[in-house]
Structure formats: structure tokens, C-alpha cells
Scaffold this motif. Structure first.
Motif, PDB file in Angstrom:
ATOM      1  N   SER A  78       0.831  -1.209   0.000  1.00 38.54           N
ATOM      2  CA  SER A  78       0.000   0.000   0.000  1.00 38.54           C
ATOM      3  C   SER A  78       0.860   1.253   0.000  1.00 38.54           C
ATOM      4  O   SER A  78       0.560   2.226  -0.710  1.00 38.54           O
ATOM      5  N   CYS A  79       1.904   1.259   0.814  1.00 41.82           N
ATOM      6  CA  CYS A  79       2.788   2.425   0.895  1.00 41.82           C
ATOM      7  C   CYS A  79       4.039   2.262   0.037  1.00 41.82           C
ATOM      8  O   CYS A  79       4.741   3.242  -0.218  1.00 41.82           O
ATOM      9  N   HIS A  80       4.318   1.038  -0.376  1.00 46.68           N
ATOM     10  CA  HIS A  80       5.514   0.763  -1.184  1.00 46.68           C
ATOM     11  C   HIS A  80       5.083  -0.005  -2.429  1.00 46.68           C
ATOM     12  O   HIS A  80       5.338  -1.206  -2.569  1.00 46.68           O
ATOM     13  N   ASN A  81       4.418   0.732  -3.311  1.00 44.26           N
ATOM     14  CA  ASN A  81       3.764   0.147  -4.472  1.00 44.26           C
ATOM     15  C   ASN A  81       4.788  -0.290  -5.513  1.00 44.26           C
ATOM     16  O   ASN A  81       5.469   0.537  -6.136  1.00 44.26           O
ATOM     17  N   LEU A  82       4.883  -1.589  -5.712  1.00 43.21           N
ATOM     18  CA  LEU A  82       5.878  -2.128  -6.644  1.00 43.21           C
ATOM     19  C   LEU A  82       5.487  -1.934  -8.104  1.00 43.21           C
ATOM     20  O   LEU A  82       6.298  -2.188  -8.996  1.00 43.21           O
ATOM     21  N   SER A  83       4.265  -1.465  -8.347  1.00 41.41           N
ATOM     22  CA  SER A  83       3.846  -1.205  -9.729  1.00 41.41           C
ATOM     23  C   SER A  83       4.426   0.091 -10.270  1.00 41.41           C
ATOM     24  O   SER A  83       4.375   0.345 -11.468  1.00 41.41           O
ATOM     25  N   GLU A  84       4.964   0.934  -9.357  1.00 43.41           N
ATOM     26  CA  GLU A  84       5.597   2.178  -9.814  1.00 43.41           C
ATOM     27  C   GLU A  84       6.940   2.332  -9.132  1.00 43.41           C
ATOM     28  O   GLU A  84       7.787   1.473  -9.247  1.00 43.41           O
ATOM     29  N   GLY A  85       7.155   3.391  -8.381  1.00 41.20           N
ATOM     30  CA  GLY A  85       8.490   3.650  -7.853  1.00 41.20           C
ATOM     31  C   GLY A  85       8.835   2.953  -6.559  1.00 41.20           C
ATOM     32  O   GLY A  85       9.880   3.205  -5.973  1.00 41.20           O
ATOM     33  N   GLY A  86       7.936   2.091  -6.064  1.00 49.20           N
ATOM     34  CA  GLY A  86       8.192   1.427  -4.795  1.00 49.20           C
ATOM     35  C   GLY A  86       7.831   2.285  -3.597  1.00 49.20           C
ATOM     36  O   GLY A  86       8.212   1.987  -2.468  1.00 49.20           O
ATOM     37  N   LEU A 105       5.903  12.419   7.433  1.00 54.58           N
ATOM     38  CA  LEU A 105       7.023  11.765   6.769  1.00 54.58           C
ATOM     39  C   LEU A 105       6.559  11.076   5.493  1.00 54.58           C
ATOM     40  O   LEU A 105       5.503  10.451   5.444  1.00 54.58           O
ATOM     41  N   ASN A 106       7.383  11.184   4.484  1.00 54.58           N
ATOM     42  CA  ASN A 106       7.144  10.609   3.167  1.00 54.58           C
ATOM     43  C   ASN A 106       7.625   9.155   3.137  1.00 54.58           C
ATOM     44  O   ASN A 106       8.656   8.833   3.720  1.00 54.58           O
ATOM     45  N   SER A 107       6.896   8.288   2.457  1.00 52.34           N
ATOM     46  CA  SER A 107       7.300   6.885   2.344  1.00 52.34           C
ATOM     47  C   SER A 107       8.454   6.745   1.357  1.00 52.34           C
ATOM     48  O   SER A 107       8.307   7.088   0.182  1.00 52.34           O
ATOM     49  N   PRO A 108       9.596   6.221   1.793  1.00 53.80           N
ATOM     50  CA  PRO A 108      10.707   6.011   0.869  1.00 53.80           C
ATOM     51  C   PRO A 108      10.480   4.773   0.015  1.00 53.80           C
ATOM     52  O   PRO A 108       9.673   3.902   0.359  1.00 53.80           O
ATOM     53  N   THR A 109      11.178   4.682  -1.089  1.00 52.25           N
ATOM     54  CA  THR A 109      11.046   3.520  -1.955  1.00 52.25           C
ATOM     55  C   THR A 109      11.638   2.279  -1.309  1.00 52.25           C
ATOM     56  O   THR A 109      12.614   2.344  -0.563  1.00 52.25           O
ATOM     57  N   VAL A 110      11.021   1.142  -1.599  1.00 51.25           N
ATOM     58  CA  VAL A 110      11.552  -0.135  -1.124  1.00 51.25           C
ATOM     59  C   VAL A 110      12.524  -0.731  -2.134  1.00 51.25           C
ATOM     60  O   VAL A 110      13.335  -1.599  -1.792  1.00 51.25           O
TER      61      VAL A 110
END
Length: 339
Positions: A78-86, A105-110
Motif C-alpha cells: 500500500s505504501c511501497h507500491n511495486l507497480s511504480e516507484g516502490g 514523513l514521506n514513504s521512501p522507496t523499497v
């Protein structure tokens, strides 16, 4: 004959310049993702919990499974969407009961997070295994308890069998075993790019504009913080030569020493908005602001455009993923709780 000689000399000069740039990049601390699978595995594997295909597939299901959350609605994806930038593409992460992150705080990419030496913006955890435990239990995120996670997984016979298949018949399904397995999957989310191909010896992998941008990136001091395989991921001082224009949005001031995790630049064109509080949406604006507050450089629009061209070379080749089919709940699976 004369024109052929000039052409040969021009090509030789271009080759020497390219070679020098690659060496300069490595001297500045920039490292590629290894092209060798064996060498890559040395970087991403966890000796305490070695990567296997069975663990990866199980970890992927758990990563996508919203039943691990209290609401039954929020998954890691949900917060680390692998369909786009993670990441999630919004300024501040949204979690349980649609609450936004209380610190803005912003969710960083996984993606490529396996290369980070520090996890979370304040660097409080050293690895993905430890990091995976946080969001599941955090009330503004997935809001679950360890007991909820274990009860959910053990209530589903297919999951119990998959844990045995991955770890052996005597496996104990604990909260830590669940998060360790999610982390195993996350360790494989690596995105090699044209930049890596170039540093690994393929001279034409990057365009001339991207190479010029790499030189600007190094000359302006960007590699001082954005280095290593991740081009980030370590702790560093923030607001060194100026104060971030949106510093007062949210209450995050870094760790106890004022240090902040340097975000990776890999796939940066796909992970707007930028900075810890997600207040800058334009990449060139982010480049100029970083120059002002971190290295004391007034970066011109032309230089920012040049650096942005280089950053495009960091758009990586993502792993080919299929959405996992999750096993069915049973009568003993905890019910969604929206409170």
C-alpha cells in the motif's frame, strides 16, 4: 584517409574521456550494482537467513497480504507500491483509519533498499529484517500486533505448509519469522540501470547528455552524500549550508544527532514528491534546493537540467513480478477491525 584518421582520433579521445569519467565516478565513491549474479548475491543475501526461491515466493505473498494489518485493508504494498516507484506517490504516508503520518514523513522507496546501511528516515534500524517489524505494528500505519500477525498466518493452512516448505517441518511461525520472510523478498527488489551498465564497462549504455550530467553531479559535490551502490542510504547531516525551505512542515528533525538518512537516487524520476516531508514535487527544484542547503552551491537551471539527465540513467530494470494469489482465510482468521 585524412578524414578516417580524424574520425579514429575523435573516437579514441571520446573513449578516453569516457574511461576517465567512469574512473572519476568510482573515485567519488559511486559503485554499480554488480553485473554478476554471484557478486550481487554476496551484497543482498543475509547469512543468518539465506535467500531461497521458497522464501522469496512466501515473502512476496506476505508483502501483498492486507490481512496482516488490523483493518485487513493495508499491506506493505500500500505504501511501497511495486507497480511504480516502490513508494506511494503522496507527501505523507496514509495508514490505519486514513490517518496521515503524524510527523508528515514521506514513504521512501523499497526498491534497492537492501543496499541501505540505515533504514527509516532516522536510521533507527540497520537492516530490512528489523525494519519490516516497524510499519506492521505502528498505529498510524498497519496498526497490528505481533499476536494478530501470528494468528492470521497460522489460521491459514496454506501459509503453514509454505512456511514448512521454506524453513523445514519444525519451523516455529513467529512474528519475527514472518517479517524476516517479507525482508527476504524485499532483498531481491534490485533495479540495475544504464548507469550500472556504464560503470560495469558498457561505454554506450549512457547517452552523452547523461555522461555530462554525471560529471556535473560529481563536480557539484552531490556524490559527497549520494554515493555507494544505493547512491544514498546512509546517515548524514541535514541543513549544512542553509535551511530547507519546507523545514517547518512536520516535526521531524532527524535522529538525536540531527542526522537524516540520505534517500537513494535510484528511480528518482518515479518517486516524487521529494525530501523527508514530501513537499517538493519538481526534480529540478529538488536538485537546486539540495545544492543550496547541503553543499553551498548555487546550481543554475542549466546545471540542474544536466544533473536531471544523469538521474534518468538511474531508472532501473525492475524485477518481473506477478501479483500473488493469496490463500483463503478460514473461520479462525482474525476479522478486520477498523477501530
Amino acid at each position: 584517409m585524412y578524414s578516417k584518421t580524424l574520425l579514429s582520433l575523435a573516437l579514441a579521445t571520446a573513449s578516453l574521456l569516457a574511461s576517465g569519467l567512469s574512473d572519476n565516478a568510482k573515485n567519488a565513491g559511486l559503485l554499480p550494482i554488480p553485473s554478476s549474479e554471484t557478486e550481487l548475491l554476496k551484497l543482498i543475501d543475509n547469512p543468518k537467513n539465506p535467500i531461497t526461491k521458497e522464501k522469496i515466493e512466501l515473502g512476496k505473498k506476505l508483502y501483498f497480504d492486507p490481512r496482516l494489518s488490523k483493518s485487513g485493508f493495508i499491506s506493505c504494498n500500500s505504501c511501497h507500491n511495486l507497480s511504480e516507484g516502490g513508494d506511494d506517490g503522496i507527501s505523507a504516508a496514509v495508514g490505519h483509519k486514513w490517518a496521515s503520518n503524524p510527523h508528515h514523513l514521506n514513504s521512501p522507496t523499497v526498491y534497492n533498499s537492501v543496499f541501505f546501511s540505515s533504514q527509516f528516515w532516522d536510521g533507527r534500524d540497520p537492516d530490512l529484517e528489523k525494519q519490516a517489524q516497524g510499519p506492521i505494528q505502528a498505529h498510524p500505519e498497519m496498526a497490528a500486533t505481533k499476536e494478530h500477525v501470528v494468528a492470521t498466518v497460522t489460521s491459514i493452512p496454506a501459509y503453514v505448509n509454505e512456511f514448512k516448505f521454506a524453513y523445514g517441518d519444525d519451523v516455529k511461525i513467529s512474528f519475527e519469522k514472518v517479517t524476516d520472510t517479507i525482508a527476504i523478498f524485499e532483498r531481491t527488489l534490485v533495479t540495475p540501470s544504464a548507469y550500472d551498465d556504464y560503470l560495469n564497462g558498457k561505454d554506450d549504455a549512457m547517452t552523452p547528455l547523461q555522461k555530462a550530467g554525471l560529471k556535473t553531479f560529481i563536480d557539484k559535490g552531490c556524490a559527497t552524500c549520494h554515493n555507494g551502490v544505493a547512491l544514498g542510504g546512509e546517515m548524514n547531516a541535514f541543513n549544512i549550508t542553509g535551511t530547507y525551505i519546507h523545514q517547518n512542515v512536520g516535526d521531524f528533525k532527524g535522529n538525536e544527532n540531527g542526522m537524516v538518512k540520505v534517500p537513494t537516487l535510484r528511480n528518482i524520476t518515479q518517486t516524487a514528491p521529494y525530501f523527508h516531508n514530501g513537499k517538493v514535487w519538481n526534480l529540478q527544484e529538488a536538485i537546486v534546493e539540495m545544492g543550496r542547503i547541503q553543499v553551498g552551491e548555487k546550481i543554475s537551471d542549466k546545471e540542474a537540467s544536466s544533473i536531471e539527465e544523469f538521474l534518468k540513467a538511474l531508472d532501473g530494470r525492475k524485477p518481473v513480478l506477478s501479483i500473488p494469489m493469496l490463500p483463503a482465510s478460514t473461520s479462525t482468521t482474525p476479522k478486520p477491525d477498523l477501530n
